[in-house]
Design a protein around this motif. Structure first.
Motif, PDB file in Angstrom:
ATOM      1  N   GLN A 185      23.434  -6.122   0.992  1.00 15.30           N
ATOM      2  CA  GLN A 185      23.945  -5.059  -0.080  1.00 15.30           C
ATOM      3  C   GLN A 185      23.252  -3.756   0.202  1.00 15.30           C
ATOM      4  O   GLN A 185      23.100  -3.216  -1.026  1.00 15.30           O
ATOM      5  N   GLY A 186      21.931  -4.465   0.489  1.00 17.17           N
ATOM      6  CA  GLY A 186      20.585  -4.164  -0.183  1.00 17.17           C
ATOM      7  C   GLY A 186      19.912  -4.247  -0.894  1.00 17.17           C
ATOM      8  O   GLY A 186      18.737  -3.015  -1.398  1.00 17.17           O
ATOM      9  N   GLY A 187      20.282  -4.687  -2.160  1.00 17.36           N
ATOM     10  CA  GLY A 187      19.513  -5.442  -3.528  1.00 17.36           C
ATOM     11  C   GLY A 187      18.188  -6.191  -3.246  1.00 17.36           C
ATOM     12  O   GLY A 187      18.205  -6.487  -2.322  1.00 17.36           O
ATOM     13  N   GLY A 188      17.161  -6.115  -3.912  1.00 15.20           N
ATOM     14  CA  GLY A 188      16.425  -7.215  -4.087  1.00 15.20           C
ATOM     15  C   GLY A 188      15.335  -5.857  -3.383  1.00 15.20           C
ATOM     16  O   GLY A 188      14.802  -4.700  -4.479  1.00 15.20           O
ATOM     17  N   LEU A 189      14.117  -6.269  -2.555  1.00 17.84           N
ATOM     18  CA  LEU A 189      13.455  -6.071  -2.312  1.00 17.84           C
ATOM     19  C   LEU A 189      13.170  -4.042  -1.630  1.00 17.84           C
ATOM     20  O   LEU A 189      13.160  -2.872  -2.206  1.00 17.84           O
ATOM     21  N   LEU A 190      14.714  -3.799  -0.871  1.00 14.77           N
ATOM     22  CA  LEU A 190      15.184  -2.741  -0.341  1.00 14.77           C
ATOM     23  C   LEU A 190      16.009  -1.332  -1.901  1.00 14.77           C
ATOM     24  O   LEU A 190      14.749  -0.337  -1.659  1.00 14.77           O
ATOM     25  N   GLN A 191      16.418  -1.840  -2.161  1.00 14.16           N
ATOM     26  CA  GLN A 191      16.543  -1.190  -3.670  1.00 14.16           C
ATOM     27  C   GLN A 191      14.753  -1.043  -4.506  1.00 14.16           C
ATOM     28  O   GLN A 191      15.127   0.089  -4.556  1.00 14.16           O
ATOM     29  N   LYS A 192      14.195  -1.902  -4.179  1.00 12.46           N
ATOM     30  CA  LYS A 192      12.892  -1.723  -4.711  1.00 12.46           C
ATOM     31  C   LYS A 192      12.514  -0.369  -3.774  1.00 12.46           C
ATOM     32  O   LYS A 192      11.751   0.133  -4.691  1.00 12.46           O
ATOM     33  N   VAL A 193      12.174  -0.758  -2.764  1.00 10.16           N
ATOM     34  CA  VAL A 193      11.380   0.514  -1.361  1.00 10.16           C
ATOM     35  C   VAL A 193      12.707   1.474  -1.850  1.00 10.16           C
ATOM     36  O   VAL A 193      11.070   3.145  -2.082  1.00 10.16           O
ATOM     37  N   LEU A 194      13.548   1.746  -1.696  1.00  8.21           N
ATOM     38  CA  LEU A 194      14.124   3.137  -2.376  1.00  8.21           C
ATOM     39  C   LEU A 194      14.446   4.020  -3.179  1.00  8.21           C
ATOM     40  O   LEU A 194      13.682   5.021  -3.403  1.00  8.21           O
ATOM     41  N   SER A 195      14.042   2.871  -4.670  1.00  7.47           N
ATOM     42  CA  SER A 195      13.554   3.406  -6.132  1.00  7.47           C
ATOM     43  C   SER A 195      12.460   4.104  -6.245  1.00  7.47           C
ATOM     44  O   SER A 195      12.027   4.447  -6.958  1.00  7.47           O
ATOM     45  N   GLY A 196      11.187   3.643  -5.444  1.00  3.58           N
ATOM     46  CA  GLY A 196      10.062   3.574  -4.917  1.00  3.58           C
ATOM     47  C   GLY A 196       9.516   2.283  -6.409  1.00  3.58           C
ATOM     48  O   GLY A 196       7.997   2.885  -6.446  1.00  3.58           O
ATOM     49  N   GLU A 197       9.797   1.756  -7.126  1.00  5.00           N
ATOM     50  CA  GLU A 197       8.862   0.919  -7.637  1.00  5.00           C
ATOM     51  C   GLU A 197       8.483  -0.025  -6.692  1.00  5.00           C
ATOM     52  O   GLU A 197       7.662  -0.332  -7.218  1.00  5.00           O
ATOM     53  N   VAL A 198       8.559  -0.096  -5.696  1.00  7.12           N
ATOM     54  CA  VAL A 198       7.925  -0.831  -4.817  1.00  7.12           C
ATOM     55  C   VAL A 198       7.101   0.804  -3.643  1.00  7.12           C
ATOM     56  O   VAL A 198       8.012   0.915  -2.581  1.00  7.12           O
ATOM     57  N   ASP A 199       5.656   0.678  -3.270  1.00  2.38           N
ATOM     58  CA  ASP A 199       5.330   1.135  -2.610  1.00  2.38           C
ATOM     59  C   ASP A 199       4.897   0.466  -1.269  1.00  2.38           C
ATOM     60  O   ASP A 199       4.734  -0.118  -1.532  1.00  2.38           O
ATOM     61  N   LEU A 200       5.768   1.207  -0.149  1.00  3.46           N
ATOM     62  CA  LEU A 200       5.733   0.511   0.646  1.00  3.46           C
ATOM     63  C   LEU A 200       3.840   0.378   1.500  1.00  3.46           C
ATOM     64  O   LEU A 200       3.822  -0.517   2.519  1.00  3.46           O
ATOM     65  N   GLY A 201       3.924   1.602   1.638  1.00  6.96           N
ATOM     66  CA  GLY A 201       2.151   2.126   1.835  1.00  6.96           C
ATOM     67  C   GLY A 201       1.727   1.443   0.999  1.00  6.96           C
ATOM     68  O   GLY A 201       0.706   0.499   2.028  1.00  6.96           O
ATOM     69  N   GLN A 202       1.014   0.759  -0.553  1.00  4.05           N
ATOM     70  CA  GLN A 202       0.190  -0.153  -0.621  1.00  4.05           C
ATOM     71  C   GLN A 202       1.344  -0.993  -0.457  1.00  4.05           C
ATOM     72  O   GLN A 202      -0.513  -2.075   0.104  1.00  4.05           O
ATOM     73  N   MET A 203       1.663  -1.854  -0.522  1.00  2.00           N
ATOM     74  CA  MET A 203       2.118  -3.620  -0.148  1.00  2.00           C
ATOM     75  C   MET A 203       1.946  -3.345   1.709  1.00  2.00           C
ATOM     76  O   MET A 203       1.152  -4.652   2.086  1.00  2.00           O
ATOM     77  N   ALA A 204       1.566  -2.301   2.575  1.00  2.00           N
ATOM     78  CA  ALA A 204       1.085  -2.590   3.713  1.00  2.00           C
ATOM     79  C   ALA A 204      -0.224  -2.764   3.848  1.00  2.00           C
ATOM     80  O   ALA A 204      -0.575  -3.368   4.565  1.00  2.00           O
ATOM     81  N   GLY A 205      -0.558  -1.322   3.005  1.00  2.00           N
ATOM     82  CA  GLY A 205      -2.055  -1.589   3.050  1.00  2.00           C
ATOM     83  C   GLY A 205      -2.463  -3.076   2.366  1.00  2.00           C
ATOM     84  O   GLY A 205      -4.122  -3.886   2.917  1.00  2.00           O
ATOM     85  N   LEU A 206      -2.163  -3.895   1.885  1.00  4.19           N
ATOM     86  CA  LEU A 206      -2.191  -4.856   1.316  1.00  4.19           C
ATOM     87  C   LEU A 206      -2.499  -5.822   1.865  1.00  4.19           C
ATOM     88  O   LEU A 206      -3.191  -6.356   2.270  1.00  4.19           O
ATOM     89  N   ILE A 207      -1.053  -6.245   2.844  1.00  3.21           N
ATOM     90  CA  ILE A 207      -1.417  -7.189   4.159  1.00  3.21           C
ATOM     91  C   ILE A 207      -2.270  -6.639   5.356  1.00  3.21           C
ATOM     92  O   ILE A 207      -2.492  -7.790   5.412  1.00  3.21           O
ATOM     93  N   GLY A 208      -2.055  -5.133   5.640  1.00  2.00           N
ATOM     94  CA  GLY A 208      -3.904  -4.484   6.436  1.00  2.00           C
ATOM     95  C   GLY A 208      -4.751  -5.349   5.735  1.00  2.00           C
ATOM     96  O   GLY A 208      -5.677  -6.273   6.683  1.00  2.00           O
ATOM     97  N   MET A 209      -5.343  -5.057   4.147  1.00  2.00           N
ATOM     98  CA  MET A 209      -6.247  -5.964   4.250  1.00  2.00           C
ATOM     99  C   MET A 209      -6.170  -7.294   3.759  1.00  2.00           C
ATOM    100  O   MET A 209      -7.736  -7.623   4.369  1.00  2.00           O
ATOM    101  N   ALA A 210      -5.314  -8.177   3.861  1.00  2.00           N
ATOM    102  CA  ALA A 210      -5.374  -9.236   3.705  1.00  2.00           C
ATOM    103  C   ALA A 210      -5.597 -10.109   4.795  1.00  2.00           C
ATOM    104  O   ALA A 210      -6.661 -11.118   5.703  1.00  2.00           O
ATOM    105  N   ASN A 211      -5.062  -9.649   5.873  1.00  2.00           N
ATOM    106  CA  ASN A 211      -5.152  -9.453   7.799  1.00  2.00           C
ATOM    107  C   ASN A 211      -6.769  -9.512   7.935  1.00  2.00           C
ATOM    108  O   ASN A 211      -7.553 -10.594   8.600  1.00  2.00           O
ATOM    109  N   LYS A 212      -7.479  -8.807   6.898  1.00  4.06           N
ATOM    110  CA  LYS A 212      -8.907  -8.814   7.938  1.00  4.06           C
ATOM    111  C   LYS A 212      -9.357 -10.225   7.193  1.00  4.06           C
ATOM    112  O   LYS A 212     -10.382 -10.663   7.920  1.00  4.06           O
ATOM    113  N   PHE A 213      -9.501 -10.622   6.219  1.00  6.61           N
ATOM    114  CA  PHE A 213     -10.059 -12.191   5.681  1.00  6.61           C
ATOM    115  C   PHE A 213      -8.859 -13.254   6.515  1.00  6.61           C
ATOM    116  O   PHE A 213      -9.928 -14.245   6.008  1.00  6.61           O
ATOM    117  N   LEU A 214      -8.643 -13.040   7.525  1.00  3.10           N
ATOM    118  CA  LEU A 214      -6.945 -14.387   8.234  1.00  3.10           C
ATOM    119  C   LEU A 214      -8.696 -14.667   9.187  1.00  3.10           C
ATOM    120  O   LEU A 214      -8.889 -14.227   9.695  1.00  3.10           O
TER     121      LEU A 214
END
Length: 145
Positions: free
Chosen positions: A116-145
């Motif tokens: 139904q789009g609950g969980g992570l999608l709902q948090k992204v749609l409401s702005g509670e989770v910032d996808l840009g920050q999330m992806a930035g964290l993933i990108g930063m973590a990538n540098k250390f793998l």
């Protein structure tokens, strides 16, 4: 709760498809994608705006689209060519980067959300989770793998 806590809460929810290896799998996929790490956050932020427009009042319908994009890579189901070009131009990236990153973000949202789009999608749609920050964290973590 911090950003990773919110994401982990959505992933741990009993009605989502996610499991403990999701982040590792996504990191591996991002690591192999032809995406410049410092542009990941910009692409994801732009994509969040598109998702918020499309998901307003109908997260379940958006969920169906995201599942198709995640499973098939058919980015055109979510973004028109003009939107891909506009995002690429805004962040100084190649349109191919936008096309390769979008299915990975869709997969992440599908796995961390219920049908139904609950969980992570709902948090992204409401702005509670910032996808840009999330992806930035993933990108930063990538540098250390």
């Amino acid at each position: 709760m911090d950003l990773m806590g919110i994401v982990n809460q959505a992933i741990a929810s009993s009605d989502t498809e996610a499991n403990g290896s999701l982040i590792g799998t996504l990191l591996g996929n991002l690591n192999n994608a032809p995406v410049d790490n410092n542009k990941i956050g910009g692409i994801a932020s732009s994509l969040q705006g598109v998702l918020q427009d499309k998901g307003r009042g109908n997260p379940g319908g958006l969920m169906g689209t995201l599942k198709t994009v995640a499973a098939t890579g058919a980015v055109d189901r979510l973004l028109a060519n003009e939107q891909i070009s506009a995002i690429a131009q805004r962040v100084g990236a190649d349109p191919a980067m936008v096309r390769s990153l979008t299915p990975l973000i869709a997969q992440f949202l599908v796995k961390g959300s219920n049908s139904q789009g609950g969980g992570l999608l709902q948090k992204v749609l409401s702005g509670e989770v910032d996808l840009g920050q999330m992806a930035g964290l993933i990108g930063m973590a990538n540098k250390f793998l």
